[in-house]
Design an enzyme around this catalytic site. Structure first.
Site, PDB file in Angstrom:
ATOM      1  N   GLU A 126      68.759  46.731  70.114  1.00 56.06           N
ATOM      2  CA  GLU A 126      68.027  45.491  70.391  1.00 56.06           C
ATOM      3  C   GLU A 126      68.648  44.752  71.591  1.00 56.06           C
ATOM      4  O   GLU A 126      67.934  44.200  72.423  1.00 56.06           O
ATOM      5  CB  GLU A 126      68.007  44.574  69.158  1.00 56.06           C
ATOM      6  CG  GLU A 126      67.314  45.164  67.928  1.00 56.06           C
ATOM      7  CD  GLU A 126      65.884  45.614  68.177  1.00 56.06           C
ATOM      8  OE1 GLU A 126      65.201  45.020  69.040  1.00 56.06           O
ATOM      9  OE2 GLU A 126      65.446  46.582  67.520  1.00 56.06           O
ATOM     10  N   ASP A 164      67.434  53.149  73.515  1.00 55.08           N
ATOM     11  CA  ASP A 164      68.303  54.127  72.840  1.00 55.08           C
ATOM     12  C   ASP A 164      69.482  54.497  73.729  1.00 55.08           C
ATOM     13  O   ASP A 164      70.634  54.435  73.326  1.00 55.08           O
ATOM     14  CB  ASP A 164      67.521  55.421  72.544  1.00 55.08           C
ATOM     15  CG  ASP A 164      66.764  55.335  71.233  1.00 55.08           C
ATOM     16  OD1 ASP A 164      66.932  54.336  70.507  1.00 55.08           O
ATOM     17  OD2 ASP A 164      66.006  56.276  70.941  1.00 55.08           O
TER      18      ASP A 164
HETATM   19 ZN   LIG Z   1      63.223  49.127  70.081  1.00 47.60          ZN
END
Ligand SMILES: [Zn+2]
Length: 503
Positions: free
Chosen positions: A143, A212
């Site tokens: 996040e 990611d």
């Molecule tokens: Zn996400």
């Protein structure tokens, strides 16, 4: 959230309307439905993005206000402290100097989200689900990466070049409806915007991949095991295979594909072994608190717990149980193991903060023997820990509670006020100060601190209301805070005049 004036690099000033920004913030929350497409557009590098810092802050404030009014935010100081310390530590390793604020939402779906202006929300369901701090760190780092890569502004840029503009009223409606029912909110939004769904899909998917990649790097820098990201998502995917009706929310927004897991694992593989291995030992206790919040303590598998942790669970149970006077007296026996656990590991403050919570329970019911036996011991422990952990919110709050129990109100108030010198938790500490003032029948002062709390979350409309109340009550009650009130009004003059509207 208190330090909004820091210079940030990479912003080119260009005016944008709040309207468009609201749509982006909204999408960040509701991006669950927007996946599964190929043909990714070239989004450009983050530093090419043009947007207005002030506008982003306005949107961040609107978003934060919505969080505080529409969501069940966790105020438990132990849980908040744990999540914020973990998250700020990870954020400080992102190589990005921007502001972040972290909130815990009392919601048992497994999810987390990134909103505008670095506002990040973590569901209690996610905390309950992770087995290791590394797993939690992997989601939070993901996040944080959405924020550092400016994904919201890039989505905005993309939308604006596609000409999908919409009315302010539609967007506000979408946000408010969406807070209650995400699907209804999405329908309202799509109806109002005529937005091209396919374009949104492409955008989001590329962003997830980037979050990611960047997230894995950030968690590694922060000292967490980078293998945990792939492992956690893999575990969730495997579990939901057998229960299609209960796919965790986070998998709807972050669909796990074999290629995604492989990419995450490959990335982790090439990283050299961690030099500093962070080993926080308090996740188990924090998970017990989350279970207590959800009234699920009876579902905890006690076989996994140490005897100290079982003692913690036992005492948490006693906090919420409705006990007859007789049973209540007996429950004082359970304080013994709590005090011993606190004594055993002086670097772990969660046992002593729970001991103080329990003692408060005995003070409320005027059961003096428990207080006589443990108050002095608890004080020794918490004073020691206050020195070691000066920024720990729970230690500060429970310390103040203990001082109040010992009729040292002035010291208690100072303990809380000292906390305002630190950057985070201003909203909580001002609220504690307001409650404190109310217990001591200082209504003007209570309103003054409530005004301060609202400023901390950028809600100037409410701050205005509270400071006006404070002024009236101060004249009536003679609490002697007119200087404080005047200073507050001068300091926030501009924003109090035109609350929560950007220029
Ligand atoms: Zn996400």
């Amino acid at each position: 959230m208190q330090n909004k004036n820091r210079n940030q690099q990479g912003y080119k000033i260009k005016k944008r309307s709040l309207t468009t920004w609201l749509s982006i913030g909204f999408l960040s929350l509701q991006c669950g439905q927007l996946y599964a497409s190929d043909n990714l557009p070239d989004l450009g590098s983050p530093d090419l993005v043009e947007y207005d810092l002030q506008t982003e802050q306005s949107l961040g404030r609107a978003f934060t206000q919505a969080l505080h009014t529409q969501f069940d935010l966790v105020q438990d100081p132990e849980i908040l402290n744990y999540i914020r310390q973990l998250s700020y530590h990870i954020a400080s390793n992102s190589g990005n100097k921007r502001d972040f604020s972290f909130y815990v939402i009392n919601n048992d779906s497994i999810n987390a989200f990134a909103g505008p202006n670095g506002v990040i929300g973590i569901h209690t369901g996610l905390i309950a689900k992770v087995d290791k701090a590394d797993e939690l760190a992997s989601v939070i780092a993901h996040e944080i990466a959405h924020v550092t890569q400016q994904h919201l502004s890039r989505t905005y840029e993309y939308n604006s070049t596609q000409g999908s503009l919409n009315s302010f009223a539609t967007l506000i409606a979408a946000i408010l409806v969406g807070m209650v029912d995400p699907n209804a909110g999405m329908a309202t939004l799509m109806g109002g915007m005529g937005m091209n769904m396919q374009d949104q899909l492409k955008n989001s998917r590329e962003h997830e991949k980037e979050a990611d990649n960047v997230g894995i790097q950030i968690m590694y820098e922060a000292g967490y095991d980078p293998h945990a990201m792939g492992a956690f998502f893999g575990k969730l995917a495997k579990e939901s295979q057998f229960n299609a009706l209960q796919v965790p929310e986070i998998l709807r927004t972050h669909p796990v594909t074999l290629s995604r897991l492989t990419a995450a694992e490959n990335r982790a593989q090439v990283m050299p072994p961690l030099k500093i291995r962070k080993q926080p030992n308090d996740l188990t206790l924090i998970k017990l608190r989350v279970a207590a919040l959800d009234k699920k303590l009876d579902q905890v598998d006690q076989r996994q717990l140490t005897s100290d942790e079982r003692c913690y669970l036992d005492n948490l149970n006693q906090l919420t149980a409705k006990l007859s006077q007789n049973k209540f007296k007996k429950s004082a026996d359970k304080l013994q193991c709590l005090q011993q656990a606190a004594q055993k590991d002086l670097l772990q403050p969660l046992y002593s903060t729970l001991l103080i919570e329990r003692l408060q329970q005995f003070a409320d019911r005027h059961y003096q023997p428990a207080l006589d036996k443990y108050l002095a011991k608890a004080r020794n422990l918490i004073e020691y820990q206050q020195d070691i952990w000066p920024t720990n919110l729970a230690v500060r709050v429970r310390h103040a509670e203990l001082l109040e129990m010992q009729n040292e109100s002035e010291k208690a108030q100072l303990r809380l006020q000292d906390g305002l010198q630190q950057e985070h938790n201003h909203y909580q500490i001002n609220n504690y100060l307001a409650q404190f003032a109310r217990r001591h029948h200082q209504e003007a002062t209570a309103n003054y601190y409530q005004a301060q709390a609202q400023v901390a979350i950028g809600n100037y409309a409410r701050a205005k209301h509270f400071i006006e109340q404070a002024e009236i009550l101060n004249k009536q009650n003679q609490e002697g805070i007119s200087q404080k009130i005047n200073y507050f009004k001068a300091k926030h003059e501009d924003k109090l005049r035109k609350p929560s509207k950007p220029d």
